[in-house]
Enzyme design. Structure first.
Site, mmCIF file in Angstrom:
data_model
loop_
_atom_site.group_PDB
_atom_site.id
_atom_site.type_symbol
_atom_site.label_atom_id
_atom_site.label_comp_id
_atom_site.label_asym_id
_atom_site.label_seq_id
_atom_site.Cartn_x
_atom_site.Cartn_y
_atom_site.Cartn_z
ATOM 1 N N ASP A 116 -12.141 -18.534 -16.431
ATOM 2 C CA ASP A 116 -10.787 -19.026 -16.192
ATOM 3 C C ASP A 116 -10.727 -20.542 -16.128
ATOM 4 O O ASP A 116 -9.697 -21.126 -15.774
ATOM 5 C CB ASP A 116 -10.202 -18.420 -14.912
ATOM 6 C CG ASP A 116 -11.041 -18.732 -13.675
ATOM 7 O OD1 ASP A 116 -12.045 -19.471 -13.791
ATOM 8 O OD2 ASP A 116 -10.708 -18.223 -12.589
ATOM 9 N N ASP A 164 -15.587 -21.057 -9.321
ATOM 10 C CA ASP A 164 -15.194 -21.178 -7.917
ATOM 11 C C ASP A 164 -15.319 -19.878 -7.130
ATOM 12 O O ASP A 164 -14.809 -19.772 -6.011
ATOM 13 C CB ASP A 164 -13.742 -21.667 -7.833
ATOM 14 C CG ASP A 164 -12.759 -20.732 -8.546
ATOM 15 O OD1 ASP A 164 -13.212 -19.743 -9.156
ATOM 16 O OD2 ASP A 164 -11.547 -21.002 -8.488
ATOM 17 N N ASP A 197 -17.507 -15.890 -13.915
ATOM 18 C CA ASP A 197 -16.700 -16.768 -13.054
ATOM 19 C C ASP A 197 -16.025 -17.902 -13.821
ATOM 20 O O ASP A 197 -14.873 -18.251 -13.556
ATOM 21 C CB ASP A 197 -17.578 -17.336 -11.936
ATOM 22 C CG ASP A 197 -16.791 -18.053 -10.856
ATOM 23 O OD1 ASP A 197 -15.546 -17.990 -10.900
ATOM 24 O OD2 ASP A 197 -17.398 -18.649 -9.962
ATOM 25 N N ASP A 201 -8.474 -5.731 -5.313
ATOM 26 C CA ASP A 201 -8.136 -4.657 -4.380
ATOM 27 C C ASP A 201 -9.208 -3.570 -4.447
ATOM 28 O O ASP A 201 -9.454 -3.000 -5.512
ATOM 29 C CB ASP A 201 -6.776 -4.073 -4.768
ATOM 30 C CG ASP A 201 -6.193 -3.152 -3.707
ATOM 31 O OD1 ASP A 201 -6.971 -2.530 -2.964
ATOM 32 O OD2 ASP A 201 -4.961 -3.038 -3.647
ATOM 33 N N SER A 203 0.842 -1.198 0.000
ATOM 34 C CA SER A 203 0.000 0.000 0.000
ATOM 35 C C SER A 203 0.883 1.258 0.000
ATOM 36 O O SER A 203 1.708 1.423 -0.896
ATOM 37 C CB SER A 203 -0.961 -0.038 1.188
ATOM 38 O OG SER A 203 -1.966 0.938 1.062
ATOM 39 N N HIS A 217 -7.047 -5.868 -0.609
ATOM 40 C CA HIS A 217 -5.945 -4.924 -0.459
ATOM 41 C C HIS A 217 -4.838 -5.524 0.401
ATOM 42 O O HIS A 217 -4.971 -5.616 1.629
ATOM 43 C CB HIS A 217 -6.454 -3.619 0.156
ATOM 44 C CG HIS A 217 -5.431 -2.531 0.191
ATOM 45 N ND1 HIS A 217 -4.730 -2.148 -0.921
ATOM 46 C CD2 HIS A 217 -4.962 -1.755 1.209
ATOM 47 C CE1 HIS A 217 -3.892 -1.180 -0.604
ATOM 48 N NE2 HIS A 217 -4.008 -0.934 0.679
#
Length: 534
Positions: free
Chosen positions: A254, A258, A251, A402, A184, A440
């Site tokens: 890929d 999941d 979803d 994030d 960060s 994050h």
């Protein structure tokens, strides 16, 4: 940024060394320019208690298992306004010969005791600084430009130089290697070190760096303005419907369904799909709320239509209150975006303690922020050739989900570095890992423990990003995939629910279609097809 490289001889390593210390207490007698050793004392194994511990509260395991160490507390004053508090922790035995710098999140204002203890447990001599102020907001910056410089880059550099001298004096030899790892604002600090002070560290890890500070906070300002209007505010109860719609649409792209988007850039979810037919339900969005969601995903634009900062990625809007905490707030204006934008613009840009977000003009605010603070706070220089020439290695990482800092900003910086260095030099010195389903710096629906916070994986280069960096720096073994783990409650001490490889950018992990989708061995790192703009 070359003209900004600072060669000040407060770099204590430039000075003749004081007499070598034979025990910890002798360090208190060190006499160094613009520095004062406030205390130097031995701490027994497991005896350190962080000063912010509440009465009756038990110290975390990190402190209870910490070995005996020499604790050095110091005040550094490179300018008349400066009051930089630093702690250096030195193992009494078992020093691994390395030094590790610890960074800060947010507006800093604290010593990271837990980070120091974790580094100590791994055998590092380490240091942390509050960057020149106390407290979590930015009120300290009002009318104090030199404190902003301390926060921006000077304090971490001065801490590093000071700590290296203390290490040399205590152990009668310098640290063989130096490493810095933080996330960060700490990721921004990490990049500042690589860009401005290329010889401070041999290896640097920059997680989710708040590198383009001025644009990041201007984007936060614009999102907050839209998200706090009576009609544009998206209440927390509606965020679950947003996540469900995103996952229904994207979803499986890929290869496995999941709840994790392996590469959110491939998601073509349209917020208008949630437009209400009946506005009295939490399962849909009103037209102004749809526009707020578009702004969050696509980023704020200036009055000429130019995007100020990338938008956030879809897929974990409602996960454990991620967007509620950072973006929308439990109530309008009660979000982390509002806190950081209000504190930054009020105290560092406009010099008004009572400055208000509501009526600010984005173009004017960004122009003033750029003029006053960009050279101090932004860590965006892609020309890191001096760091690489010194032998430095840089690893970046960022969670795809994030909610605080847009992940594509880190991708853009990596691409700029690659262009600046050239593909071959970049491949020899820089890596980027994008982490599916991570929020994050940590947490999220996906595997998110890979040693970035000294979790259950520490010391294993196949699972620990710091160990991977050390191996790269010291043995020239270039990083490949790193295995990340998802623990119960995201607690490293609890059982592992799933593992997945983190692939060097631009690759991503794709399921093979046959094995256990909770096991990293069922995934391969592949190069994705060209992505559209999010």
């Amino acid at each position: 940024m070359r003209q900004h490289i600072i060669l000040s001889c407060f770099l204590l390593a430039c000075l003749p060394l004081p007499a070598l210390a034979h025990d910890c207490a002798e360090l208190a007698r060190l006499t160094l320019p613009r520095a004062h050793i406030d205390a130097a004392r031995n701490v027994a194994a497991g005896a350190f208690l962080p000063p912010n511990l509440e009465p009756g509260q038990v110290a975390p395991d990190t402190f209870r298992k910490a070995p005996a160490f020499c604790r050095v507390q110091a005040s550094l004053k490179p300018t008349a306004q400066s009051d930089i508090q630093v702690e250096v922790w030195l193992p009494e035995s078992g020093w691994n010969g390395r030094f590790r710098g610890i960074g800060n999140g947010g507006f800093a204002g604290y010593i990271d005791y837990e980070g120091l203890a974790a580094a100590l447990d791994q055998g590092y001599a380490s240091a942390s600084t509050d960057t020149g102020h106390r407290g979590g907001d930015a009120a300290w910056a009002l009318g104090a430009p030199q404190k902003v410089v301390d926060f921006g880059y000077r304090a971490v550099h001065e801490m590093t130089a000071f700590a290296k001298t203390v290490v040399h004096v205590r152990y009668h030899k310098p640290a063989a290697r130096a490493y810095f790892s933080a996330c960060s604002n700490g990721g921004r600090q990490a990049l500042m070190e690589a860009q401005r002070f290329p010889s401070d560290y041999d290896g640097i890890i920059a997680g989710a760096p708040a590198a383009n500070w001025t644009h990041l906070l201007a984007n936060g300002l614009g999102v907050t303005q839209q998200a706090t209007t009576p009609t544009g505010y998206i209440p927390p109860a509606k965020l679950a419907s947003v996540t469900r719609a995103v996952l229904d649409a994207c979803d499986a792209k890929d290869g496995v369904d999941d709840g994790i988007l392996g590469d959110p850039r491939q998601c073509r979810f349209d917020p208008a799909d949630l437009l209400c037919r009946d506005a009295g339900t939490d399962s849909c969005l009103t037209a102004p709320q749809v526009e707020t969601l578009r702004t969050i995903y696509h980023g704020v634009h200036d009055h000429d239509g130019k995007r100020i900062f990338p938008g956030l990625m879809p897929g974990a809007e409602s996960y454990h209150g991620a967007w509620e905490r950072w973006i929308t707030g439990k109530q309008p204006g009660k979000s982390a975006f509002a806190f950081f934008a209000g504190n930054y613009f009020g105290n560092m840009v406009y010099d008004q303690h009572d400055w208000q977000i509501d009526n600010a003009n984005i173009d004017t605010a960004l122009a003033l922020a750029t003029r006053k603070t960009a050279s101090t706070l932004n860590a965006v220089d892609a020309d890191i050739r001096p760091f690489v020439a010194h032998g430095g290695k840089l690893i970046l990482y960022h969670g795809w989900n994030d909610p605080a800092i847009a992940p594509m900003a880190t991708v853009a910086y990596f691409d700029a570095v690659t262009k600046s260095l050239g593909p071959e030099a970049s491949a020899n010195a820089v890596r980027l890992y994008m982490v599916p389903g991570m929020l994050h710096c940590a947490g999220g629906p996906g595997p998110n423990d890979f040693g970035q916070y000294d979790g259950a994986t520490q010391g294993d280069a196949g699972h620990d990003i710091l160990a991977t960096l050390v191996r790269w720096v010291e043995h020239d073994v270039a990083p490949t995939a790193i295995i990340a783990a998802k623990h119960v409650d995201d607690a490293p001490a609890k059982p592992v629910l799933m593992t997945r490889p983190l692939c060097p950018w631009p690759q991503f992990a794709r399921y093979d279609g046959h094995g256990d989708s909770n096991d990293a061995s069922s995934f391969a790192c592949v190069t994705p097809p060209p992505a559209g703009n999010n």
